[in-house]
Enzyme design. Structure first.
Site, PDB file in Angstrom:
ATOM      1  N   ILE A 156      65.810  33.365  69.586  1.00 39.32           N
ATOM      2  CA  ILE A 156      65.238  34.672  69.896  1.00 39.32           C
ATOM      3  C   ILE A 156      66.192  35.787  69.485  1.00 39.32           C
ATOM      4  CG2 ILE A 156      64.407  36.187  71.743  1.00 39.32           C
ATOM      5  CD1 ILE A 156      63.582  33.594  73.246  1.00 39.32           C
ATOM      6  N   ASP A 175      78.089  35.849  71.481  1.00 39.54           N
ATOM      7  CA  ASP A 175      77.631  34.505  71.817  1.00 39.54           C
ATOM      8  C   ASP A 175      78.860  33.607  71.768  1.00 39.54           C
ATOM      9  OD1 ASP A 175      76.618  31.814  71.755  1.00 39.54           O
ATOM     10  OD2 ASP A 175      74.674  32.607  71.135  1.00 39.54           O
ATOM     11  N   ASP A 262      61.091  42.017  81.312  1.00 40.13           N
ATOM     12  CA  ASP A 262      59.881  41.209  81.311  1.00 40.13           C
ATOM     13  C   ASP A 262      59.982  40.110  82.359  1.00 40.13           C
ATOM     14  OD1 ASP A 262      57.339  40.309  80.276  1.00 40.13           O
ATOM     15  OD2 ASP A 262      58.391  38.676  79.273  1.00 40.13           O
ATOM     16  N   GLU A 267      59.216  36.617  91.050  1.00 39.75           N
ATOM     17  CA  GLU A 267      58.019  37.046  90.337  1.00 39.75           C
ATOM     18  C   GLU A 267      56.758  36.624  91.094  1.00 39.75           C
ATOM     19  OE1 GLU A 267      58.351  35.436  86.388  1.00 39.75           O
ATOM     20  OE2 GLU A 267      60.137  36.625  85.932  1.00 39.75           O
ATOM     21  N   HIS A 285      56.262  38.959  82.632  1.00 39.65           N
ATOM     22  CA  HIS A 285      56.716  37.729  81.978  1.00 39.65           C
ATOM     23  C   HIS A 285      55.750  37.337  80.844  1.00 39.65           C
ATOM     24  CE1 HIS A 285      59.582  34.191  82.942  1.00 39.65           C
ATOM     25  NE2 HIS A 285      59.315  34.210  81.646  1.00 39.65           N
ATOM     26  N   GLY A 287      56.561  37.638  77.503  1.00 44.21           N
ATOM     27  CA  GLY A 287      57.288  37.471  76.251  1.00 44.21           C
ATOM     28  C   GLY A 287      56.713  36.412  75.329  1.00 44.21           C
TER      29      GLY A 287
END
Length: 312
Positions: A156, A175, A262, A267, A285, A287
């Protein structure tokens, strides 16, 4: 003996017949989550009693679930993140685990970029003002020339870099497992940096990494304080990556300009005070919830399960 497989993701059925055909042709009996909701631990324990394989969404596959699933041999994740699965317990019990890596990368990256635009031009706020009958303009900022800080450079994160480069943004990446020979580094003029450096320099900071003990609340009071006052935070990964209390304070006190997520730690968020802020955007959510991603995730997770159960 016919193998039984449980499918838990609510959106799996929206992928069409292709993944079901694959599973039936492999000789599997399909059992689906008919509740319309994410299953909890107790429900999974009940559902997995005589199951050979699972295609799982974000349902909690805990040690208790795994120990009670006496016939379970394989878990296929519908998506990329494995943080809802107790991997150590699965390994100890000899249960195979695979994920549909990369299948939703474009969809999630496009949403992240969409949230950049939403915040840069205050689209949700301006839309609400205009639809209320007023004609008030809110000055925005351009994305071109701005620096996007990408935390996590997997499938992603790399898609975000590709899209941001096309817009004309400068790209910084953190990263810990970054391969300096990664083709994306040169192709999209990516500058690698330490975490603190990327957070400090980013105009748009976007998170693309799993929820682990090391990453939980990686965005906290200290990291928010080190961001530019004009910066925006985007989180399309996991709600637990962000300290939501600290984010609320940062947004109300002008520490950063805005945030869009998102995902949330719980949730749905059920009236959290962040929802009262104009400079906070939240989506449900979504995505990986596109026609294309749902189909790719369903087919790949079915293929993964078939492969893992082959010969079992």
């Amino acid at each position: 003996m016919i193998k039984k497989v449980l499918i838990t993701p609510k959106s799996f059925s929206q992928a069409g017949d292709a993944p079901y055909k694959l599973l039936r042709e492999a000789g599997f009996e399909i059992i689906e989550n008919k509740t319309g909701k994410t299953l909890d631990e107790a429900q999974l324990i009940e559902q997995c009693k005589d199951i050979d394989g699972i295609i799982v969404g974000i349902d909690p596959v805990t040690e208790a679930v795994l120990k009670n699933a006496k016939q379970l041999k394989a878990i296929s994740k519908y998506g990329a993140g494995l943080d809802n699965i107790d991997l150590e317990a699965a390994k100890n019990l000899g249960i195979k685990v695979e994920r549909a890596a990369g299948t939703n990368a474009v969809s999630v990256a496009e949403l992240a970029i969409g949230l950049f635009f939403s915040m840069a031009r205050s689209i949700p706020v301006v839309s609400g003002i205009t639809k209320s009958g007023k004609w008030d303009r809110v000055k925005g900022v351009e994305l071109t020339g701005k620096t996007v800080g990408i935390i996590g450079f997997g499938n992603i994160g790399r898609e975000v870099a590709r899209m941001a480069f096309g817009i004309g943004m400068k790209i910084m990446v953190y990263d810990p497992f970054l391969d300096e020979g990664n083709e994306y580094i040169k192709k999209y003029s990516v500058k690698a940096g330490e975490l603190e450096e990327v957070i400090k320099e980013a105009d748009f900071l976007t998170l693309h990494l799993p929820n682990t003990e090391e990453t939980r609340h990686m965005i906290n009071r200290d990291s928010l304080a080190s961001m530019k006052k004009t910066a925006y935070l985007v989180n399309t990964s996991r709600g637990e990556l962000v300290d939501e209390e600290a984010l609320y304070e940062a947004l109300t006190n002008g520490v950063i300009a805005g945030a869009a997520e998102d995902v949330f730690s719980k949730e749905p968020p059920e009236g959290h005070k962040l929802l009262t802020l104009d400079n906070f955007v939240l989506t449900a959510h979504i995505g990986g919830f596109t026609v294309e991603a749902v189909e790719k995730m369903a087919v790949q997770s079915a293929l993964n399960l078939i492969e893992m159960l082959k010969g079992e």
